[in-house]
Scaffold this motif. Structure first.
Motif, mmCIF file in Angstrom:
data_model
loop_
_atom_site.group_PDB
_atom_site.id
_atom_site.type_symbol
_atom_site.label_atom_id
_atom_site.label_comp_id
_atom_site.label_asym_id
_atom_site.label_seq_id
_atom_site.Cartn_x
_atom_site.Cartn_y
_atom_site.Cartn_z
ATOM 1 N N LYS A 91 0.855 -1.272 -0.118
ATOM 2 C CA LYS A 91 0.048 -0.030 0.059
ATOM 3 C C LYS A 91 0.699 1.068 0.164
ATOM 4 C CE LYS A 91 -4.022 2.204 2.372
ATOM 5 N NZ LYS A 91 -4.909 1.921 3.364
ATOM 6 N N GLU A 92 1.822 1.157 0.741
ATOM 7 C CA GLU A 92 2.708 2.566 0.999
ATOM 8 C C GLU A 92 3.411 2.615 -0.470
ATOM 9 O OE1 GLU A 92 5.343 1.777 4.353
ATOM 10 O OE2 GLU A 92 3.542 2.297 5.773
ATOM 11 N N ALA A 93 3.881 1.710 -0.912
ATOM 12 C CA ALA A 93 4.805 1.966 -2.433
ATOM 13 C C ALA A 93 3.657 2.048 -3.502
ATOM 14 C CB ALA A 93 5.368 0.339 -2.657
ATOM 15 N N LYS A 131 3.128 5.916 -3.077
ATOM 16 C CA LYS A 131 4.341 6.504 -3.445
ATOM 17 C C LYS A 131 4.363 6.902 -4.752
ATOM 18 C CE LYS A 131 7.199 5.868 0.559
ATOM 19 N NZ LYS A 131 8.387 5.061 0.948
ATOM 20 N N MET A 132 3.904 5.860 -5.490
ATOM 21 C CA MET A 132 3.954 5.837 -7.122
ATOM 22 C C MET A 132 2.738 6.419 -7.708
ATOM 23 S SD MET A 132 5.977 2.082 -8.086
ATOM 24 C CE MET A 132 5.932 2.549 -9.411
ATOM 25 N N ASN A 133 2.015 7.005 -6.738
ATOM 26 C CA ASN A 133 0.581 7.643 -7.133
ATOM 27 C C ASN A 133 -0.567 6.463 -8.139
ATOM 28 O OD1 ASN A 133 0.815 10.248 -5.924
ATOM 29 N ND2 ASN A 133 2.447 10.695 -7.379
ATOM 30 N N LEU A 134 -0.383 5.547 -7.808
ATOM 31 C CA LEU A 134 -1.449 4.203 -8.607
ATOM 32 C C LEU A 134 -2.384 4.161 -7.666
ATOM 33 C CD1 LEU A 134 1.282 1.735 -9.350
ATOM 34 C CD2 LEU A 134 0.379 3.122 -11.154
ATOM 35 N N THR A 135 -3.362 3.786 -8.331
ATOM 36 C CA THR A 135 -4.862 3.574 -7.736
ATOM 37 C C THR A 135 -4.775 1.990 -7.568
ATOM 38 O OG1 THR A 135 -5.937 3.355 -9.798
ATOM 39 C CG2 THR A 135 -6.071 5.428 -8.532
ATOM 40 N N GLN A 136 -5.547 1.648 -6.740
ATOM 41 C CA GLN A 136 -5.771 0.079 -6.603
ATOM 42 C C GLN A 136 -6.253 -0.424 -7.880
ATOM 43 O OE1 GLN A 136 -8.352 -0.709 -3.259
ATOM 44 N NE2 GLN A 136 -6.453 -0.983 -1.783
ATOM 45 N N LYS A 137 -7.076 0.281 -8.593
ATOM 46 C CA LYS A 137 -7.611 -0.250 -9.614
ATOM 47 C C LYS A 137 -6.506 -0.384 -10.836
ATOM 48 C CE LYS A 137 -11.169 0.814 -13.220
ATOM 49 N NZ LYS A 137 -12.450 1.881 -13.624
#
Length: 74
Positions: A14-16, A19-25
């Motif tokens: 979750k933290e990584a 940090k990469m500005n990725l959504t779960q989707k």
């Protein structure tokens, strides 16, 4: 108190991801799992398969050695 391995893995993912500005989707789509399953991994409900853990670690640049001591104590 020692952290549960599944929770520790989920927390790192979750933290990584954040940090990469990725959504779960988007992350789930990239590694071919459902968003719900990724959410369950991040919450520590499940430990992903080795294949998916490797995909996540590669995508998110997570060093799997972080979990070495947790695995060796089991």
């Amino acid at each position: 108190m020692e952290e549960k391995l599944s929770w520790k893995i989920g927390k790192e993912i979750k933290e990584a991801r954040k940090k990469m500005n990725l959504t779960q989707k988007n992350l789930a789509k990239d590694i071919d799992i459902s968003r719900n399953y990724l959410s369950d991994i991040e919450c520590g409900r499940y430990i992903p398969s080795v294949e998916k853990l490797l995909a996540l670690s590669n995508k998110l640049n997570i060093d799997l050695n972080l979990f070495k001591n947790d695995v060796n104590t089991r």
